[in-house]
Design a protein around this motif. Sequence first.
Motif, PDB file in Angstrom:
ATOM      1  N   VAL A  66      26.773  54.196  25.081  1.00 40.38           N
ATOM      2  CA  VAL A  66      27.733  54.607  26.107  1.00 40.38           C
ATOM      3  C   VAL A  66      29.121  54.174  25.657  1.00 40.38           C
ATOM      4  CG1 VAL A  66      28.507  54.306  28.496  1.00 40.38           C
ATOM      5  CG2 VAL A  66      26.054  54.406  27.975  1.00 40.38           C
ATOM      6  N   GLY A  67      30.034  55.119  25.631  1.00 45.63           N
ATOM      7  CA  GLY A  67      31.440  54.792  25.421  1.00 45.63           C
ATOM      8  C   GLY A  67      32.105  54.717  26.782  1.00 45.63           C
ATOM      9  N   LEU A  68      32.470  53.528  27.197  1.00 46.11           N
ATOM     10  CA  LEU A  68      33.115  53.355  28.498  1.00 46.11           C
ATOM     11  C   LEU A  68      34.627  53.344  28.295  1.00 46.11           C
ATOM     12  CD1 LEU A  68      32.615  52.763  31.558  1.00 46.11           C
ATOM     13  CD2 LEU A  68      33.048  50.372  30.999  1.00 46.11           C
ATOM     14  N   VAL A  69      35.281  54.359  28.819  1.00 45.64           N
ATOM     15  CA  VAL A  69      36.732  54.441  28.712  1.00 45.64           C
ATOM     16  C   VAL A  69      37.342  53.761  29.925  1.00 45.64           C
ATOM     17  CG1 VAL A  69      38.709  55.978  28.566  1.00 45.64           C
ATOM     18  CG2 VAL A  69      36.595  56.560  27.383  1.00 45.64           C
ATOM     19  N   GLY A  70      38.261  52.856  29.679  1.00 44.25           N
ATOM     20  CA  GLY A  70      38.824  52.053  30.767  1.00 44.25           C
ATOM     21  C   GLY A  70      39.940  52.746  31.501  1.00 44.25           C
ATOM     22  N   GLY A  71      39.632  53.859  32.149  1.00 42.69           N
ATOM     23  CA  GLY A  71      40.652  54.536  32.941  1.00 42.69           C
ATOM     24  C   GLY A  71      41.127  53.700  34.105  1.00 42.69           C
ATOM     25  N   GLY A  72      40.223  52.857  34.626  1.00 40.13           N
ATOM     26  CA  GLY A  72      40.598  51.954  35.717  1.00 40.13           C
ATOM     27  C   GLY A  72      41.240  50.686  35.197  1.00 40.13           C
ATOM     28  N   THR A  73      40.561  49.989  34.290  1.00 37.66           N
ATOM     29  CA  THR A  73      41.121  48.755  33.729  1.00 37.66           C
ATOM     30  C   THR A  73      42.352  49.042  32.868  1.00 37.66           C
ATOM     31  OG1 THR A  73      39.355  48.950  32.087  1.00 37.66           O
ATOM     32  CG2 THR A  73      39.082  47.290  33.791  1.00 37.66           C
ATOM     33  N   LEU A 125      36.108  51.810  39.919  1.00 38.89           N
ATOM     34  CA  LEU A 125      37.133  50.790  40.153  1.00 38.89           C
ATOM     35  C   LEU A 125      38.223  51.258  41.106  1.00 38.89           C
ATOM     36  CD1 LEU A 125      37.642  49.092  36.652  1.00 38.89           C
ATOM     37  CD2 LEU A 125      36.170  48.402  38.543  1.00 38.89           C
ATOM     38  N   THR A 126      38.580  52.539  41.027  1.00 41.72           N
ATOM     39  CA  THR A 126      39.637  53.030  41.913  1.00 41.72           C
ATOM     40  C   THR A 126      39.153  53.204  43.349  1.00 41.72           C
ATOM     41  OG1 THR A 126      39.126  55.312  41.240  1.00 41.72           O
ATOM     42  CG2 THR A 126      40.908  54.185  40.068  1.00 41.72           C
ATOM     43  N   GLN A 127      37.855  53.079  43.573  1.00 43.50           N
ATOM     44  CA  GLN A 127      37.295  53.207  44.932  1.00 43.50           C
ATOM     45  C   GLN A 127      37.063  51.841  45.591  1.00 43.50           C
ATOM     46  OE1 GLN A 127      37.065  56.382  46.014  1.00 43.50           O
ATOM     47  NE2 GLN A 127      37.813  56.911  43.940  1.00 43.50           N
ATOM     48  N   LEU A 128      37.337  50.762  44.870  1.00 43.76           N
ATOM     49  CA  LEU A 128      37.047  49.438  45.402  1.00 43.76           C
ATOM     50  C   LEU A 128      37.965  49.087  46.573  1.00 43.76           C
ATOM     51  CD1 LEU A 128      36.540  47.249  42.190  1.00 43.76           C
ATOM     52  CD2 LEU A 128      34.799  47.921  43.840  1.00 43.76           C
ATOM     53  N   GLU A 129      37.406  48.366  47.541  1.00 46.37           N
ATOM     54  CA  GLU A 129      38.188  47.784  48.617  1.00 46.37           C
ATOM     55  C   GLU A 129      38.339  46.292  48.324  1.00 46.37           C
ATOM     56  OE1 GLU A 129      36.120  48.748  52.190  1.00 46.37           O
ATOM     57  OE2 GLU A 129      36.807  50.820  52.192  1.00 46.37           O
ATOM     58  N   TYR A 130      39.540  45.794  48.487  1.00 47.95           N
ATOM     59  CA  TYR A 130      39.868  44.457  47.998  1.00 47.95           C
ATOM     60  C   TYR A 130      39.048  43.354  48.671  1.00 47.95           C
ATOM     61  CZ  TYR A 130      42.779  40.668  46.208  1.00 47.95           C
ATOM     62  OH  TYR A 130      43.231  39.535  45.573  1.00 47.95           O
ATOM     63  N   ILE A 131      39.010  43.326  49.996  1.00 43.40           N
ATOM     64  CA  ILE A 131      38.317  42.246  50.692  1.00 43.40           C
ATOM     65  C   ILE A 131      36.817  42.264  50.387  1.00 43.40           C
ATOM     66  CG2 ILE A 131      37.758  41.232  52.938  1.00 43.40           C
ATOM     67  CD1 ILE A 131      40.638  40.794  51.961  1.00 43.40           C
ATOM     68  N   PRO A 132      36.123  43.414  50.487  1.00 45.10           N
ATOM     69  CA  PRO A 132      34.703  43.431  50.113  1.00 45.10           C
ATOM     70  C   PRO A 132      34.470  43.015  48.656  1.00 45.10           C
ATOM     71  CG  PRO A 132      35.225  45.364  51.419  1.00 45.10           C
ATOM     72  CD  PRO A 132      36.533  44.697  51.105  1.00 45.10           C
ATOM     73  N   PHE A 133      35.393  43.388  47.748  1.00 51.44           N
ATOM     74  CA  PHE A 133      35.243  43.008  46.345  1.00 51.44           C
ATOM     75  C   PHE A 133      35.325  41.488  46.187  1.00 51.44           C
ATOM     76  CE2 PHE A 133      37.024  42.192  42.082  1.00 51.44           C
ATOM     77  CZ  PHE A 133      36.045  42.783  41.307  1.00 51.44           C
ATOM     78  N   LEU A 134      36.291  40.868  46.836  1.00 54.05           N
ATOM     79  CA  LEU A 134      36.405  39.417  46.769  1.00 54.05           C
ATOM     80  C   LEU A 134      35.165  38.743  47.349  1.00 54.05           C
ATOM     81  CD1 LEU A 134      40.118  38.692  47.805  1.00 54.05           C
ATOM     82  CD2 LEU A 134      39.113  38.648  45.512  1.00 54.05           C
ATOM     83  N   LEU A 172      36.768  42.546  36.714  1.00 54.68           N
ATOM     84  CA  LEU A 172      36.573  43.991  36.671  1.00 54.68           C
ATOM     85  C   LEU A 172      35.641  44.394  35.531  1.00 54.68           C
ATOM     86  CD1 LEU A 172      40.218  45.193  37.421  1.00 54.68           C
ATOM     87  CD2 LEU A 172      38.283  45.033  38.994  1.00 54.68           C
ATOM     88  N   GLN A 173      35.770  43.762  34.353  1.00 50.37           N
ATOM     89  CA  GLN A 173      34.878  44.114  33.251  1.00 50.37           C
ATOM     90  C   GLN A 173      33.451  43.679  33.556  1.00 50.37           C
ATOM     91  OE1 GLN A 173      36.294  43.607  29.243  1.00 50.37           O
ATOM     92  NE2 GLN A 173      34.247  43.215  28.447  1.00 50.37           N
ATOM     93  N   ALA A 174      33.302  42.513  34.172  1.00 45.42           N
ATOM     94  CA  ALA A 174      31.969  42.087  34.589  1.00 45.42           C
ATOM     95  C   ALA A 174      31.384  43.058  35.606  1.00 45.42           C
ATOM     96  CB  ALA A 174      32.038  40.675  35.173  1.00 45.42           C
ATOM     97  N   TYR A 175      32.230  43.547  36.504  1.00 45.21           N
ATOM     98  CA  TYR A 175      31.791  44.527  37.506  1.00 45.21           C
ATOM     99  C   TYR A 175      31.370  45.835  36.836  1.00 45.21           C
ATOM    100  CZ  TYR A 175      31.821  47.272  41.844  1.00 45.21           C
ATOM    101  OH  TYR A 175      31.467  48.078  42.897  1.00 45.21           O
TER     102      TYR A 175
END
Length: 428
Positions: A66-73, A125-134, A172-175
């Motif tokens: 898998v080539g993961l392109v970091g469009g989010g990171t 990553l662009t769909q994440l909500e900050y409080i639930p992520f924390l 984010l990379q761990a996620y």
Amino acid sequence: MSVLDILKDRGFIDATTHTQELEEYLANNRATCYIGFDPTASSLHVGSLVCIMALAHMQRNGHRPVGLVGGGTGLIGDPSGKTELRKVLTQEEINENKAGIRKQLERFIDFSEDRALMIDNAEWLTQLEYIPFLRDIGRHFSVNRMVKAESYKARMDSEDGLTFIEFNYMLLQAYDFMVLAKEKDCLLQMGGSDQWGNIVAGIDLIRRTLGKQAFGITFPLITTASGIKMGKTHKGAVWLDPNRFSPYDYYQFWVNADDADVVRFLKLFTFLDLPEIEAVDKLQGADLNKAKVVLAYEATGIAHGRDEAVKALKASVAMFGSIEIPEELLPGSSIPRGIHSAEDADSVPSSSLIHGDVVDTLPVVDLFVQTQLCKSKSDARRLIQQGGAYINGDRVAESGQLIRENDVRDDEILIRAGKKKYHKIILA
């Protein structure tokens, strides 16, 4: 022989996690593995080749890369090994760069029928909500442990320091790793040695959230025998995009490898069998130069196709003289055997210009820039001042001189920058 043994024997491995369990996992499963690629440019370069070749070896041994392109990171930037904050990319730039990266990876990896995947982490990553992520992800990370990671040290010690945006990168990379483990059953992440901390963080997060054992492999930083970072030259990066770095120049990069690097580069950057590569270790002088030709041919063929490799071989022979490739030298290579003579001069990089637009009109400086032998007029002037610019084998004396009629030979002008960079001008 397992794929892990192959990677070890060819010099890819710097470190692995859970080595024995990893060997068993790869031996008993069709593993899905991934490497992240930063979309900061529309082309990858030779410095990315170890990662790309590792994915290719995984696929050749029955696994799915898998080539993961970091469009989010990529909107944040990985601080690993960086000493300054990276500029923010627009979504349009990221999309253009993703397309260029995909096109290059297709030279090395078969994406048909889901044999390999290319995924953009912006999907989640662009769909994440900050409080639930924390709450759900951040609570698994120790700040004390994070600040000790090698990936953060360069930025923390720099004048500007580490921004909070960059500090989030490890999470984010761990996620990413966790999402791929959950959605694609991807339990192996690979990357450069500077990614060790990020990879281990992902393995720990997967264990805590999914209860699964994941694995990591890191690759060493490749430097040449002279200590220069792989892919760096006086002209800048050695790009895989033929429009940025021509197949001929790419070939020349490899054929000019240091003698001490030939065997190592054959192991890393070709698919030739190890026993025939190890036989090269005994060669010296002219025989070793022939092995360099095979290295250049194979590397160019993998990145740009066999036709371009043949053209580059012919062009090099036209410039630097005939060479014989014996049958017994690296016999697994598809390089044409026998004597290659200088009769194939048409393969030299060339362009057509109007006679009246050049002769008694065009400064030499402008011609070197137009043919991309120099990046700018100041580079061309510097080249001339240093005595490295030639027209038909004669050194250019003055940076302000024009192209004259006596510079034309049979409606052609051959210009050269340094010892190895040629371009032929065909005048209409």
